[in-house]
Design an enzyme around this catalytic site. Structure first.
Site, PDB file in Angstrom:
ATOM      1  N   GLU A  27       0.834  -1.214   0.000  1.00  0.00           N
ATOM      2  CA  GLU A  27       0.000   0.000   0.000  1.00  0.00           C
ATOM      3  C   GLU A  27       0.865   1.260   0.000  1.00  0.00           C
ATOM      4  O   GLU A  27       2.063   1.213   0.294  1.00  0.00           O
ATOM      5  CB  GLU A  27      -0.937   0.006   1.205  1.00  0.00           C
ATOM      6  CG  GLU A  27      -0.233   0.000   2.554  1.00  0.00           C
ATOM      7  CD  GLU A  27      -1.123   0.525   3.677  1.00  0.00           C
ATOM      8  OE1 GLU A  27      -1.598   1.672   3.577  1.00  0.00           O
ATOM      9  OE2 GLU A  27      -1.313  -0.214   4.659  1.00  0.00           O
ATOM     10  N   LYS A 161      -3.543  -2.173  15.569  1.00  0.00           N
ATOM     11  CA  LYS A 161      -3.084  -1.412  16.738  1.00  0.00           C
ATOM     12  C   LYS A 161      -4.210  -1.270  17.733  1.00  0.00           C
ATOM     13  O   LYS A 161      -5.374  -1.182  17.346  1.00  0.00           O
ATOM     14  CB  LYS A 161      -2.698  -0.003  16.302  1.00  0.00           C
ATOM     15  CG  LYS A 161      -1.407   0.078  15.576  1.00  0.00           C
ATOM     16  CD  LYS A 161      -0.907   1.527  15.625  1.00  0.00           C
ATOM     17  CE  LYS A 161       0.425   1.635  14.928  1.00  0.00           C
ATOM     18  NZ  LYS A 161       0.290   1.507  13.476  1.00  0.00           N
TER      19      LYS A 161
HETATM   20  N1  PSU Z   1      -2.868   1.234  10.657  1.00  0.00           N
HETATM   21  C1  PSU Z   1      -1.530   1.277  10.811  1.00  0.00           C
HETATM   22  N2  PSU Z   1      -0.780   1.917   9.881  1.00  0.00           N
HETATM   23  C2  PSU Z   1      -1.344   2.513   8.783  1.00  0.00           C
HETATM   24  C3  PSU Z   1      -2.758   2.430   8.625  1.00  0.00           C
HETATM   25  C4  PSU Z   1      -3.472   1.789   9.581  1.00  0.00           C
HETATM   26  O1  PSU Z   1      -1.029   0.744  11.786  1.00  0.00           O
HETATM   27  O2  PSU Z   1      -0.622   3.106   7.960  1.00  0.00           O
HETATM   28  C5  PSU Z   1      -3.394   3.021   7.400  1.00  0.00           C
HETATM   29  C6  PSU Z   1      -3.705   1.915   6.379  1.00  0.00           C
HETATM   30  O3  PSU Z   1      -3.540   2.456   5.083  1.00  0.00           O
HETATM   31  C7  PSU Z   1      -5.165   1.625   6.627  1.00  0.00           C
HETATM   32  C8  PSU Z   1      -5.667   3.003   6.961  1.00  0.00           C
HETATM   33  O4  PSU Z   1      -5.832   1.070   5.517  1.00  0.00           O
HETATM   34  O5  PSU Z   1      -4.654   3.599   7.750  1.00  0.00           O
HETATM   35  C9  PSU Z   1      -6.975   2.955   7.707  1.00  0.00           C
HETATM   36  O6  PSU Z   1      -7.486   4.246   7.827  1.00  0.00           O
HETATM   37  P1  PSU Z   1      -8.987   4.481   8.317  1.00  0.00           P
HETATM   38  O7  PSU Z   1      -8.972   4.060   9.755  1.00  0.00           O
HETATM   39  O8  PSU Z   1      -9.237   5.933   8.128  1.00  0.00           O
HETATM   40  O9  PSU Z   1      -9.844   3.617   7.445  1.00  0.00           O
END
Ligand code: PSU
Ligand code: MN
Length: 306
Positions: A27, A161
């Site tokens: 990603e 996390k």
């Molecule tokens: N969790 C992490 N590192 C990240 C992300 C999530 O530990 O970089 C990023 C990933 O790209 C994930 C996104 O898909 O955040 C999720 O964001 P949201 O909670 O806004 O959907």
């Protein structure tokens, strides 16, 4: 508008896929919003190199000039790492970016979309998005979870996390029929630590077993993705009480400042890196490389299982 007019697969990735060779998607939100420069570029490069060292081809995904690019050049990686204004692009953002010719850093959800369009089955990242703490009031549930419910890509991650409500995240995945496999573990990992306190659905002990589950799931016509939870290696694990305390502080600050929506996850990640004096950043990099190695091994086994 046809699929090919919004999808741009690099020549190298496209040739590998045609030949039935193993490819692993990566990603770009982790580059643009998950880590600071220059560690983000270093981590992107090392991730790609690790996948190659394990016999597969890396394919980093991003939206560039209104196209979903699968397989980025070195210049494109550096561009994503340095630019300050690349929007985080989840599923709902895609049509706008494609229509307007914009750029976007792909989340787990949109990377799965790009991978599936190109025909890639494995994807390595750090952690998935999930159900946020307080979601019963805020409704903040990452689009990653719906994507896992419908798009046939396996995501190798170090769990989620504990900025998230891990119990609710696992309930949500169960409801939407997403298998959660523990790679060499019975416990769902919590990113910086090896045990979130919750079990996984099923343990697999090697790449062949994991590949077999994927092969059977998709051949049986069971749509959707799979979470392959690969715990951070023991030597890089952080102290659970320490990281929990830092997460609590970051969450409180997020609330005080009224950070909302798609900005919450990047805000929390940046705060953790600051507050731990980059200890969390170093753990983050190590666990991503480990996930790249495992995803490549599974991609190789998956290709052989055909
Ligand atoms: N969790 C992490 N590192 C990240 C992300 C999530 O530990 O970089 C990023 C990933 O790209 C994930 C996104 O898909 O955040 C999720 O964001 P949201 O909670 O806004 O959907
Ligand atoms: Mn959200």
């Amino acid at each position: 508008m046809s699929l090919s007019s919004c999808l741009d697969v690099s020549a190298e990735v496209s040739a590998a896929l045609k030949n039935g060779e193993p490819v692993v998607a990566l990603e770009s939100t982790i580059i643009s919003h998950g880590m600071p420069y220059p560690e983000n570029v270093e981590s992107a490069r090392t991730s790609e190199a690790t996948i190659r060292a394990h016999g597969a081809l890396p394919a980093t995904v991003a939206v560039l000039n209104g196209k979903i690019k699968v397989g980025l050049s070195e210049e494109e990686l550096v561009f994503l790492g340095q630019a300050k204004d690349i929007p985080k692009a989840s599923r709902r953002d895609l049509p706008v970016l494609l229509a307007m010719g914009g750029n976007g850093a792909t989340t787990v959800a949109t990377t799965m979309i790009g991978a599936a369009m190109a025909g890639i089955s494995l994807f390595a990242t750090g952690g998935i998005g999930g159900v946020h703490r307080g979601a019963p009031q805020s409704f903040d549930i990452s689009a990653d979870l719906q994507e896992l419910a419908k798009t046939p890509v396996a995501v190798v991650c170090a769990g989620a996390k504990s900025i998230l409500d891990i119990g609710l995240t696992l309930e949500y995945l169960e409801t939407f029929g997403v298998p959660v496999l523990g790679f060499g573990t019975d416990r769902f990992p919590a990113f910086y630590t090896r045990d979130s306190g919750y079990p996984v659905d099923c343990r697999v002990d090697d790449a062949q077993q994991a590949a077999r589950v994927l092969r059977v799931k998709w051949e049986a016509g069971l749509e959707g993705g799979v979470v392959i939870a690969n715990p951070i290696p023991q030597e890089y694990e952080m102290d659970a009480a320490y990281i929990e305390d830092v997460i609590e502080q970051a969450l409180a600050e997020c609330q005080r400042r009224g950070v909302r929506g798609k900005h919450i996850t990047p805000f929390l990640l940046a705060r953790l890196h600051e507050k731990t004096g980059n200890k969390s950043l170093s753990a983050n990099k190590k666990l991503v490389y480990h996930n790249c190695a495992v995803a490549a091994d599974i991609a190789v086994a998956y290709c052989k299982s055909r």
